[in-house]
Structure formats: C-alpha cells, structure tokens
Design a protein around this motif. Structure first.
Motif, PDB file in Angstrom:
ATOM      1  N   LEU A   1      30.972  31.458   1.347  1.00 13.65           N
ATOM      2  CA  LEU A   1      30.704  31.808   2.752  1.00 13.65           C
ATOM      3  C   LEU A   1      31.661  32.872   3.300  1.00 13.65           C
ATOM      4  O   LEU A   1      31.456  33.386   4.388  1.00 13.65           O
ATOM      5  CB  LEU A   1      30.762  30.541   3.615  1.00 13.65           C
TER       6      LEU A   1
ATOM      7  N   ARG B   1      32.662  27.771   2.111  1.00 14.46           N
ATOM      8  CA  ARG B   1      33.538  28.704   1.398  1.00 14.46           C
ATOM      9  C   ARG B   1      33.891  28.141   0.013  1.00 14.46           C
ATOM     10  O   ARG B   1      34.034  26.934  -0.147  1.00 14.46           O
ATOM     11  CB  ARG B   1      34.821  28.918   2.196  1.00 14.46           C
TER      12      ARG B   1
ATOM     13  N   GLU C   1      27.299  22.271   3.848  1.00 14.77           N
ATOM     14  CA  GLU C   1      27.642  22.108   5.267  1.00 14.77           C
ATOM     15  C   GLU C   1      27.003  20.827   5.769  1.00 14.77           C
ATOM     16  O   GLU C   1      25.831  20.562   5.500  1.00 14.77           O
ATOM     17  CB  GLU C   1      27.119  23.295   6.071  1.00 14.77           C
TER      18      GLU C   1
ATOM     19  N   GLU D   1      32.378  21.955   6.481  1.00 16.86           N
ATOM     20  CA  GLU D   1      32.244  22.144   5.040  1.00 16.86           C
ATOM     21  C   GLU D   1      32.591  20.838   4.328  1.00 16.86           C
ATOM     22  O   GLU D   1      33.560  20.162   4.702  1.00 16.86           O
ATOM     23  CB  GLU D   1      33.230  23.212   4.559  1.00 16.86           C
TER      24      GLU D   1
END
Lengths: 557, 92
Positions: free
Chosen positions: A425, A434, A483, A488
């Motif tokens: 991400l 991420r 997500e 996250e």
C-alpha cells in the motif's frame, strides 16, 4: 546473450513511435482516459497511488551490464534515482511522468529493451531460472526456448486479448529456481528414457486469490514441439477460459473445473488437429540453433579445461582468513557447471532496506562489477535479487569487496532476511495493507547473519493484498496484508514452497495487527528451533510435525 | 467534523491533486470540502470538467476529517496518497 535482429529492432522502434503518438494524442485531449488506458497498459504504464509506474521487461531475467547502466540512467534522469526489481524478474520505476515515458521507451530501445507484455491480458514476459546456463545441476540452458517463446508470443494476434494475463516460466534444471509450478504454464526440462532432453509441461498453477499448484499434462515433450504444443494450450484456454468473471478467468480455474485429464485431452486433440498448419510455421532447426548460439557460455572450452584448481584454492584461503567473507560466500555462492567458476547472488535485501530496490549508483556499480567479473552479464531473480553468473573463483573475494563498497554485500541470500515483498500500500493502488514496513521490521528483528545461519534456509514472503505479487502463498512463512475495519492486519501462512516440491501454505489462524507481526514471526521461528531435528530445515520440520505446534505457540496464550 | 473532498492524479505528471475552489492543487489544505453526501456529489460533478479539459485522471471522493483546521483523510490508503510512501525511498 540474445541480440536483436533487424525485425526485433524494427518492431520495438515502431512501437515506441506508436506510443509517442498515443501519448501526444492523450495530452492533447484527442484520447480519453478510457481510450488511452488499455494502450498505456500495453506499454507497461500503470497509474499507481502517487504517480505513474513503468514496468520494464527483463526477458527471462537476463540483463547485460550495458542494459543495467541504461536502467540506472533512467532511474537518475526520469525517476527518483532508484528502481524496484520485481518477483517477475522485471524492474519498475515508481515516479515517471507521462510526458517523459515515450523518451524513456526510446532510450530503452537503444539497448534492446521495452515494456511490452508487462501488463494486459496477454502472454507476459517469460521468466526462467536465474542461474540458467551456468548452474551445475542444469541439463540445458532454458533461455533459447524462452527466447523462442518471447518471439512467438510478442504481439501474437491470436493471444493478445486472452481471458486474463498469462505467465510462463521455464527451468532447465531439476532444482526449480523459477517457481514453475505456480505459473499458468511451467516447463521443466528433464531427460526421457532414451536420454533425450525435453520438457514436462505443467499447467494451471498460480497464486492470487485462488492459489493452485500446476498439474502435469505432458510428462515429456520434445523441444522442437514446444511452440506448437503451447499454441494448443493457448487455444483451449482462449476458447474455454471464462471472460464473464475476472476472478475465474485464469487458466488454473479452467484446469481445476474440467480437471487436468480433460484439459490435457483437449490440448492433445487441438495439438493433433493444428499440427499440420502450425508445425510447418515453426522456426526450423537452423533458426533454433541461431538463437541458441546467442546463449553460449562466455567462457571458452579451453579456459574451462585449463582450470587447475588454483582459483578454488585461492577462494578457500580467502574464506579461511576472513570470517565475514566466508559467511557471505556460504549464502551467496552456487555451484557452477564450469570448473573454477561460481554463480554469485547479490542480495538486494539489506536489513531494514526495501526488498528489491536498488539505487542508480548501485545499478551502475553492479554493471561495472559484472563487466570486470561476470563477462558483462547480470540476472534478476524472482526473489528480487541480482545474480552474476560467470565469476572466476579466484576473483570472488575481489568482487565481494566491490559489492561491500556499494552496500550490496548482505550475506542473507536464501536465509530468513532474504524477504520477498511486493510494493504494497505504500505504492500500489490494488494493495489493502503495507508490506514494505513489515519486511523492514522483520529484516532487523531476524538478527545478523550468524543468527540467520543458525535458523537456516527459510523463505519469508509478504504481499500487500490477495493478488499475491509478494508470493506469500509459497513462502515457508507467508504474510498477507489485509484491511479490516480501516486497520491493517496480517494473515500468516506456513508451509508454502516455490521449488520442485511446491506447496501452498496453510493459513495458521486469525490474523495479527501490524505491531504484532514481528512477535508472531519470532514465535514461529522459535518454535521451529525448538522442534527441529539435526539438519532439518524449517519446511522439512513443518512437513514432519504439521501446523499444530506453531498454532499452539501462536494462539494458546 | 467529517466531510468529502475530491482527489485525482495529474494527467501529465501523475501526482496526487485535490479539487480546490480555483482549480486543482497538490496541497490537501486547499481542497474544497463538501459537508454532506449531496454536496459531495455536486463537488465531484463539478470536478469532472477537469477530466474533459485533460488536466486530471479519474477523480473520486475521499472522506476526510477536519480537525483543528486541518484536513485529514480517514482511510489509510488516502493518508498515504496525501503524505507519500511511509518508507524512505532508496534513492532519496
């Protein structure tokens, strides 16, 4: 290395000119984004979170030092001074401006490179064993076949609008370093009973939201039948592959739904039916030999035969005298088919760094070292490292010093710190979480080379979404970023493997918050260290004991 | 207070831009804010003229929070688009 002939050069030059015109029309408002998007994607241009992204093809992962210097130049001139090597042996630039991209493609064409077939529902850039041509265990260099597939598939009118993208990987060795079983088609060279080399044909592997291990549909196929047989596979897929649902459009779904036997039968039927037309159109033996000559080892027979063992002796002495160098050698050197030589992996995974990223200076440095020590040749591996395939044993120590000076001497190739990781991400518009910060955190937590050596061979793969560009399904430890309610979290899988014993990892249980992932991985590694038998790698231990001890360690408390 | 703004990418350069009262800006602080969904729809419609003028690509609504005079996107994806990658870049 393969050199373009006049047709290759003309095709690429014309393509650049065509795209230059398309960009000009887009900027002038003559093309809408809807009209332009498929055109830019066919030229490797994506629009990501912060900017355009250009994906450049590195056919079968082979680069010349001249090409690597050009990539460095592009990074420094048109981007933010770095590039990202990907799990498909390509390179991505994260910050080019649309107006500059025709010039970038023009510069790439000067060194026989392009961005064709790096996007879209076509046959993508063919990948291969990064040790191809040099590996001691290899039967034959697979790259002439890869090049043949590249020429056949480039702009193939029948296969330009497939149901979905299509990825082919080839290995010429029994040890699978190209992850062929998780590709749409995987080709593994082996010898038949008569001793003739040919290919096992594996179809329907893949990762993404429906990970599958490919199924063998032909045990052995002669090399000169490859294109006709691939054409038969592509025709069956093109005809029956689903176009109504992109999540069910890959060939793996078709193979799964109709079964490998039925799929194979259809391919064989198509192969027999089309044989008369297609086989005639195939390159003749002279053309195949012409291509193969480009891949002849750069080390002459005389030099190979003249090896007196002095180089290996010198290398042994240097290793004995320098512990740091020895640790690096243990991780970075692979056995070479030519006596007195070594294959050197250059890790792009410094602890706390971004996996696969290299600065323009580092690219230039590797290009220079390749010229001095590897006959000007470099490879890109799907593990996001670089490889110097033709290094004299006597010169390994000097090469290492050069790499160390450029911050490229991480001694973790094949170890836990050699983490595969997608951009996640931080860059990617498809990502849900991420991945890079997780890799950075783990790279530091896993500790120095000595601890990693103690842990032994262990692959940790991280993806920032279910599309699995970070190959998390086939990591011994896989980490998938998702997500949930705006936060996250990371799902962990164990037991995946991308080699000749390929396996999809098992989801181990509920996911972890970002700040918990490091502890969770520590717990998994710690459990392995407790239960392992002498000489047992992580994946061997996992296969012996299963998921339970790891689940207990992770969730019992 | 929550609201909506419009974001897109600049056509030529590709960078993140926000729809502002007097055009498009790279600064989220300049973004025009819609207080409710109806106003947000109108804001998006107004921004789409820039698509026709070939200035931006694919504008869409982003939910934001207004806190002490500063606009902050609610979703991590949009926070990253606003601030840039959360990791240092290799060439930087």
């Amino acid at each position: 290395m393969y050199r373009y002939d006049e047709f290759d050069a003309q095709v690429v030059r014309e393509r650049v000119a065509q795209f230059r015109g398309q960009v000009a029309r887009r900027l002038a408002g003559e093309l809408s984004e809807e009209e332009f998007k498929p055109l830019r994607l066919m030229n490797g241009v994506y629009l990501q979170l912060h900017a355009y992204m250009l994906r450049v093809a590195v056919p079968y992962g082979t680069l010349s030092s001249r090409q690597l210097r050009k990539l460095a130049h592009i990074a420094a001139t048109y981007d933010k001074n770095y590039g990202h090597f990907t799990t498909r042996q390509n390179i991505q630039f994260n910050w080019p401006q649309l107006r500059d991209i025709p010039d970038i493609l023009g510069e790439l064409s000067e060194v026989e490179m392009h961005a064709i077939q790096t996007s879209g529902n076509c046959i993508r850039n063919v990948t291969a064993d990064p040790f191809a041509g040099a590996a001691a265990d290899e039967i034959e260099d697979p790259r002439p076949i890869c090049e043949l597939i590249r020429q056949w598939s480039t702009f193939h009118p029948e296969f330009t609008f497939l149901p979905r993208k299509f990825k082919i990987a080839v290995t010429g060795a029994p040890k699978d370093r190209a992850a062929i079983k998780v590709h749409d088609i995987g080709l593994r060279m082996h010898r038949n009973a008569a001793g003739a080399p040919g290919f096992e044909v594996v179809v329907g592997g893949g990762q993404g939201r429906t990970p599958m291990i490919g199924k063998t549909i032909r045990r052995w196929l002669a090399r000169n039948e490859i294109l006709a047989y691939l054409e038969a596979i592509m025709r069956v897929y093109n005809l029956h592959g689903r176009r109504d649902n992109k999540y069910k459009a890959r060939v793996k779904i078709l193979v799964h739904e109709i079964g490998a036997e039925q799929f194979a039968a259809q391919v064989e039927r198509e192969y027999e039916n089309s044989a008369g037309q297609t086989r005639k159109a195939l390159p003749d033996a002279d053309e195949i030999r012409r291509i193969a000559r480009h891949f002849a080892p750069p080390i002459g027979e005389a030099e190979a035969k003249a090896d007196d063992g002095e180089g290996a002796k010198k290398l042994r002495a240097a290793r004995a005298a320098d512990g740091g160098f020895d640790l690096w050698c243990r991780a970075s050197l692979a056995a070479h088919k030519i006596p007195g030589h070594a294959i050197v992996t250059v890790s792009l995974k410094p602890a706390g760094g971004i996996p696969g990223d290299a600065t323009a200076e580092q690219m230039r440095s590797v290009a220079g070292l390749a010229e001095r020590f590897s006959h000007g040749e470099v490879r890109v591996s799907h593990e996001q490292n670089l490889v110097l395939p033709w290094v004299r044993a006597a010169e390994v120590h000097e090469l290492w010093r050069g790499l160390r000076d450029s911050g490229l001497a991480a001694a973790n190739a094949g170890l836990a710190g050699d983490i595969i990781c997608c951009p996640g991400l931080d860059y990617c518009t498809l990502a849900t979480a991420r991945s890079i910060p997780v890799a950075q955190q783990l790279g530091v937590r896993l500790g120095g080379t000595k601890r990693q050596r103690d842990i032994g061979g262990l692959s940790i793969n991280i993806s920032g979404c279910i599309n699995a560009c970070g190959h998390h399904h086939v990591g011994n430890i896989g980490i998938l970023g998702l997500e949930k309610k705006g936060r996250e979290f990371y799902q962990i899988t164990l037991g995946g493997s991308a080699d000749e014993n390929a396996a999809i990892g098992d989801i181990i249980g509920p996911g972890f918050a970002a700040e918990e992932v490091g502890d969770a991985v520590d717990m998994v590694v710690g459990t392995y260290l407790k239960i392992r038998r002498a000489g047992e790698t992580f994946i061997d231990a996992y296969r012996r004991v299963g998921a339970e001890p790891f689940k207990e360690a992770l969730y019992a408390a | 207070m929550n609201g909506w703004i419009v974001s897109a990418n600049d056509l030529v350069v590709g960078t993140v831009v926000y729809y502002a009262a007097d055009g498009w800006s790279g600064d989220i602080g300049d973004a025009a804010v819609a207080a409710d969904r109806i106003a947000a729809k109108k804001l998006l419609a107004a921004s789409e003229s820039a698509v026709r003028d070939n200035r931006v690509v694919e504008p869409y609504l982003v939910e934001v929070e207004l806190c002490r005079g500063k606009l902050s996107p609610l979703r991590l994806r949009e926070q990253l688009r606003h601030r840039g990658p959360s990791v240092a870049q290799a060439g930087g």
